[in-house]
Design a protein around this motif. Structure first.
Motif, PDB file in Angstrom:
ATOM      1  N   HIS A 281       4.761 128.712 117.603  1.00 20.69           N
ATOM      2  CA  HIS A 281       4.674 127.536 116.379  1.00 20.69           C
ATOM      3  C   HIS A 281       6.372 128.119 115.459  1.00 20.69           C
ATOM      4  CE1 HIS A 281       1.787 130.173 115.293  1.00 20.69           C
ATOM      5  NE2 HIS A 281       2.349 129.581 113.383  1.00 20.69           N
TER       6      HIS A 281
ATOM      7  N   CYS B 245      11.751 116.859 108.533  1.00 16.67           N
ATOM      8  CA  CYS B 245      12.370 118.016 110.082  1.00 16.67           C
ATOM      9  C   CYS B 245      13.644 116.950 110.144  1.00 16.67           C
ATOM     10  CB  CYS B 245      11.224 118.124 110.259  1.00 16.67           C
ATOM     11  SG  CYS B 245      10.220 119.080 109.790  1.00 16.67           S
TER      12      CYS B 245
ATOM     13  N   THR C 257       4.356 121.071 107.799  1.00 15.30           N
ATOM     14  CA  THR C 257       4.789 120.400 108.961  1.00 15.30           C
ATOM     15  C   THR C 257       4.719 121.566 110.085  1.00 15.30           C
ATOM     16  OG1 THR C 257       6.117 118.459 108.496  1.00 15.30           O
ATOM     17  CG2 THR C 257       7.114 119.013 110.990  1.00 15.30           C
TER      18      THR C 257
ATOM     19  N   TRP D 269       5.627 122.591 114.025  1.00 13.20           N
ATOM     20  CA  TRP D 269       5.885 122.009 115.742  1.00 13.20           C
ATOM     21  C   TRP D 269       5.883 123.397 116.454  1.00 13.20           C
ATOM     22  CZ3 TRP D 269       9.053 122.904 111.451  1.00 13.20           C
ATOM     23  CH2 TRP D 269      10.402 123.942 111.330  1.00 13.20           C
ATOM     24  N   ASN D 270       5.478 122.622 117.888  1.00 16.74           N
ATOM     25  CA  ASN D 270       5.813 123.633 119.185  1.00 16.74           C
ATOM     26  C   ASN D 270       7.211 124.354 119.054  1.00 16.74           C
ATOM     27  OD1 ASN D 270       5.072 125.468 121.402  1.00 16.74           O
ATOM     28  ND2 ASN D 270       3.946 123.297 122.019  1.00 16.74           N
TER      29      ASN D 270
ATOM     30  N   LEU E 153       4.588 118.143 117.453  1.00 16.74           N
ATOM     31  CA  LEU E 153       4.493 117.722 115.488  1.00 16.74           C
ATOM     32  C   LEU E 153       3.470 117.627 115.357  1.00 16.74           C
ATOM     33  CD1 LEU E 153       7.400 116.443 117.003  1.00 16.74           C
ATOM     34  CD2 LEU E 153       7.959 117.684 114.964  1.00 16.74           C
TER      35      LEU E 153
ATOM     36  N   VAL F  29      10.135 121.911 121.101  1.00 17.99           N
ATOM     37  CA  VAL F  29      11.053 121.698 119.769  1.00 17.99           C
ATOM     38  C   VAL F  29      12.106 122.222 119.118  1.00 17.99           C
ATOM     39  CG1 VAL F  29      10.741 120.173 117.949  1.00 17.99           C
ATOM     40  CG2 VAL F  29       8.832 119.744 119.906  1.00 17.99           C
TER      41      VAL F  29
END
Length: 249
Positions: free
Chosen positions: A146, A185, A164, A166-167, A121, A171
């Protein structure tokens, strides 16, 4: 009077005038669009004006008139000057880098950080962007999977923009919430199955508003129970006076 006199010469003059007006109108429309696009990238009109005046100083162009006219003159000057010195490039880069993620240098820094750290993240504050598009976020994160969520920049009173990442292969985010000064999130780590909540914070400078933010964060953290919680960001606060850089109390 010329129209009443008639003659081919008058007609040719009128045709040339209409053609010139048409070309100028087309050019003006293009410049207006360019100006609007730059405003979107930089966050607001004043930031674009600052950039235009800075670039004008670097390449030695003088202009008068409104903002769009300034941009038109700058565009024409740019066509006549194709080679920019390293010193000028550095100056332009520094000015661009000071404008949040609308600046090329800042985007390069973020891209390098992602490549070096390979985060699950990533929370960014002060993006100074009113909108975030897929292309822009791809230049920040790269080609790996992503997803992102953002809170637009709406001025100093409401925060300067939050983003924000995240992968998405590691995630899973179920929901995001954009609240005043905070982007939440909620999700889980796919491999471990552990649930989490992440708050991306850009705190206000006003003391009363800051206390209100702390109170709302405390209530939310308590309501989340035993779920893993991470509160990160720019809090505009210090733990002791020795950390303060300015002379304010």
């Amino acid at each position: 009077m010329r129209r009443r006199r008639g003659g081919d010469g008058v007609n040719r003059s009128c045709d040339m005038s209409r053609q010139a007006f048409s070309e100028e109108s087309t050019s003006s429309g293009s410049i207006n669009n360019d100006w609007k696009h730059w405003v979107v990238m930089q966050g607001n009109d004043q930031m674009v004006v600052d950039d235009v005046w800075g670039i004008r100083k670097v390449i030695g162009v003088k202009f008068k008139g409104d903002n769009v006219n300034m941009f038109r003159v700058l565009s024409r000057a740019g066509k006549g000057k194709q080679v920019v010195s390293r010193q000028e490039q550095g100056e332009l880069g520094r000015r661009k880098g000071a404008r949040g993620l609308g600046g090329l240098e800042k985007r390069k820094e973020v891209r390098k950080l992602v490549g070096d750290q390979n985060p699950l993240l990533l929370c960014i504050q002060e993006t100074k962007l009113q909108s975030c598009e897929d292309f822009l976020c791809s230049t920040l994160w790269g080609n790996s999977p992503h997803v992102f969520s953002y809170r637009p920049s709406i001025g100093a009173s409401g925060g300067w923009g939050l983003l924000t990442f995240w992968n998405s292969s590691e995630v899973e985010v179920w929901s995001t919430e954009s609240r005043e000064h905070v982007l939440w999130c909620h999700g889980r780590f796919i491999k471990s199955g552990e649930e989490f909540s992440v708050a991306n914070v850009y705190a206000p400078c006003d003391y009363g508003a800051k206390i209100g933010l702390w109170d709302s964060l405390s209530v939310r953290i308590q309501s989340l129970g035993r779920r893993m919680v991470c509160i990160c960001g720019d809090f505009n606060a210090v733990k002791n006076l020795d950390e303060r850089r300015s002379s304010r109390g």
